[in-house]
Design a protein around this motif. Structure first.
Motif, PDB file in Angstrom:
ATOM      1  N   ILE A  65       0.828  -1.204   0.000  1.00 34.40           N
ATOM      2  CA  ILE A  65       0.000   0.000   0.000  1.00 34.40           C
ATOM      3  C   ILE A  65       0.863   1.256   0.000  1.00 34.40           C
ATOM      4  CG2 ILE A  65      -1.786   1.284   1.228  1.00 34.40           C
ATOM      5  CD1 ILE A  65      -2.642  -1.322   2.567  1.00 34.40           C
ATOM      6  N   ALA A  66       0.538   2.186  -0.886  1.00 34.18           N
ATOM      7  CA  ALA A  66       1.044   3.560  -0.846  1.00 34.18           C
ATOM      8  C   ALA A  66      -0.136   4.435  -0.439  1.00 34.18           C
ATOM      9  CB  ALA A  66       1.569   3.984  -2.217  1.00 34.18           C
ATOM     10  N   THR A  67       0.106   5.395   0.434  1.00 36.38           N
ATOM     11  CA  THR A  67      -1.016   6.200   0.905  1.00 36.38           C
ATOM     12  C   THR A  67      -0.604   7.622   1.233  1.00 36.38           C
ATOM     13  OG1 THR A  67      -2.777   6.375   2.578  1.00 36.38           O
ATOM     14  CG2 THR A  67      -0.677   5.465   3.310  1.00 36.38           C
ATOM     15  N   THR A  75       4.711  -0.372  11.623  1.00 38.44           N
ATOM     16  CA  THR A  75       3.408  -0.891  12.053  1.00 38.44           C
ATOM     17  C   THR A  75       2.326  -0.736  10.994  1.00 38.44           C
ATOM     18  OG1 THR A  75       2.718   1.228  13.024  1.00 38.44           O
ATOM     19  CG2 THR A  75       3.976  -0.290  14.430  1.00 38.44           C
ATOM     20  N   GLY A  76       2.558   0.125   9.992  1.00 44.10           N
ATOM     21  CA  GLY A  76       1.522   0.402   9.003  1.00 44.10           C
ATOM     22  C   GLY A  76       0.462   1.348   9.512  1.00 44.10           C
ATOM     23  N   THR A  91      -5.206   5.649  12.052  1.00 45.87           N
ATOM     24  CA  THR A  91      -5.749   4.414  11.480  1.00 45.87           C
ATOM     25  C   THR A  91      -4.678   3.328  11.413  1.00 45.87           C
ATOM     26  OG1 THR A  91      -7.338   5.652  10.127  1.00 45.87           O
ATOM     27  CG2 THR A  91      -6.873   3.385   9.453  1.00 45.87           C
ATOM     28  N   GLU A  92      -4.984   2.168  11.955  1.00 51.30           N
ATOM     29  CA  GLU A  92      -4.044   1.034  11.932  1.00 51.30           C
ATOM     30  C   GLU A  92      -4.215   0.297  10.606  1.00 51.30           C
ATOM     31  OE1 GLU A  92      -1.887   0.399  14.256  1.00 51.30           O
ATOM     32  OE2 GLU A  92      -2.568   1.632  15.928  1.00 51.30           O
ATOM     33  N   LEU A  93      -3.813   0.983   9.530  1.00 58.27           N
ATOM     34  CA  LEU A  93      -4.099   0.502   8.186  1.00 58.27           C
ATOM     35  C   LEU A  93      -3.498  -0.870   7.919  1.00 58.27           C
ATOM     36  CD1 LEU A  93      -5.317   1.122   5.391  1.00 58.27           C
ATOM     37  CD2 LEU A  93      -3.181   2.304   4.821  1.00 58.27           C
ATOM     38  N   VAL A 106       2.490  -4.248   3.680  1.00 58.14           N
ATOM     39  CA  VAL A 106       3.381  -3.124   3.950  1.00 58.14           C
ATOM     40  C   VAL A 106       2.655  -1.844   3.576  1.00 58.14           C
ATOM     41  CG1 VAL A 106       5.499  -4.459   3.593  1.00 58.14           C
ATOM     42  CG2 VAL A 106       4.512  -3.171   1.689  1.00 58.14           C
ATOM     43  N   VAL A 107       2.993  -0.764   4.296  1.00 54.47           N
ATOM     44  CA  VAL A 107       2.380   0.540   4.041  1.00 54.47           C
ATOM     45  C   VAL A 107       3.494   1.580   3.985  1.00 54.47           C
ATOM     46  CG1 VAL A 107       0.656   2.226   4.777  1.00 54.47           C
ATOM     47  CG2 VAL A 107       0.357  -0.193   5.370  1.00 54.47           C
TER      48      VAL A 107
END
Length: 304
Positions: A65-67, A75-76, A91-93, A106-107
């Motif tokens: 994930i890219a955000t 932790t993301g 947010t615990e994405l 992964v974030v």
């Protein structure tokens, strides 16, 4: 070959796709982000639904994930986000998506991910390793604001608070860099010069007018380039980068911008710095964030 579900979360839209480990897309899609109109919960439900639907067709090995927002990459978790995605901070994405999809996740911040994508498969691909020691790549995205990311030897430099590379907050003269060098700044400046509503014109219109020798458009872009070059010069003296890559929709105007930007930079940067640096524009376009997230996944799990 393994397949991965890739996501790029923006305030307005969410890009997603399925890719193999080489970065080749099996499929891609785009959807409106519901978070601004309804809730982050609805956004997460949409994302999880797309991942599950993809998993029904293909065996997935992970989610990358890219955000938008500042990300705790361990932790993301979304450590900080603007109102472009309301109530996103905290947010615990990574945990939410991972538990729902039963996959490793992964974030990474979207600009950082785009930088990794360009480093891996984009404009930086042929330049990697050209110097004797690991040297910074700097990727700058121009749009409503100015984003930035520093990549050294394939790793993003995040900084003590996750804000490394956020050059939009630099000052150029008495103003923030993004207030004079974002694409939105070019549009506003041109509209003031023409005495028109900025909402009636976009960057593509201005460059088209400049190519048709419209004097106002040419002067507006010249001012924009001057400000952009000043910011890049400051980055050069701080980081001495091997490469500066410019992304965002404006990268489509590289043919007009590049020679003029190079000329402006030559007047500001000493030859020893300039001659060991390459200026280029994004090669991956809208896919850069997703591909960079995949590269981040592969690095983290040692399968790339």
């Amino acid at each position: 070959m393994a397949n991965y579900f890739l996501i790029d979360i923006g305030g307005t839209t969410i890009k997603y796709g399925i890719s193999d480990g080489s970065g080749r897309f099996v499929e891609k899609g785009l959807m409106k982000n519901p978070a601004r109109e309804t809730s982050v919960g609805d956004m997460l439900s949409e994302i999880i639904g797309r991942i599950r639907a993809a998993g029904d067709k293909l065996e997935l090995s992970g989610v990358a994930i890219a955000t938008a927002g500042v990300v705790d990459t361990e932790t993301g978790r979304i450590a900080y986000a603007s109102d472009n995605i309301p109530n996103y901070t905290g947010t615990e994405l990574g945990r939410i998506v991972g538990e729902a999809a039963h996959l490793p996740v992964v974030v990474e911040n979207d600009t950082n991910a785009a930088a990794l994508g360009e480093y891996w498969l984009g404009a930086g691909r042929l330049r990697r390793g050209m110097t004797r020691q690991p040297s910074p790549f700097f990727v700058m995205t121009l749009g409503t604001g100015v984003g930035g990311a520093i990549v050294i030897d394939g790793h993003v430099l995040h900084g003590a608070s996750g804000f490394a590379g956020e050059v939009g907050f630099m000052t150029v003269g008495d103003e923030k860099f993004e207030d004079v060098a974002a694409t939105s700044a070019l549009i506003k400046h041109f509209a003031r010069m023409k005495d028109i509503d900025a909402a009636t014109v976009d960057g593509q219109d201005i460059f088209a007018l400049a190519r048709a020798h419209d004097e106002t458009a040419v002067r507006a872009i010249d001012t924009f380039i001057k400000n952009l070059a000043r910011g890049i010069a400051n980055i050069c003296y701080c980081l001495n980068p091997e490469m500066v890559i410019i992304g965002g929709a404006i990268s489509a105007e590289a043919g007009y911008l590049k020679p003029r930007l190079i000329a402006a930079l030559k007047a500001l940067v000493v030859p020893r710095v300039y001659e060991n640096m390459t200026i280029d524009f994004s090669r991956l376009g809208n896919d850069a964030g997703m591909l960079g997230a995949l590269y981040h996944f592969k690095k983290k799990f040692n399968n790339g």
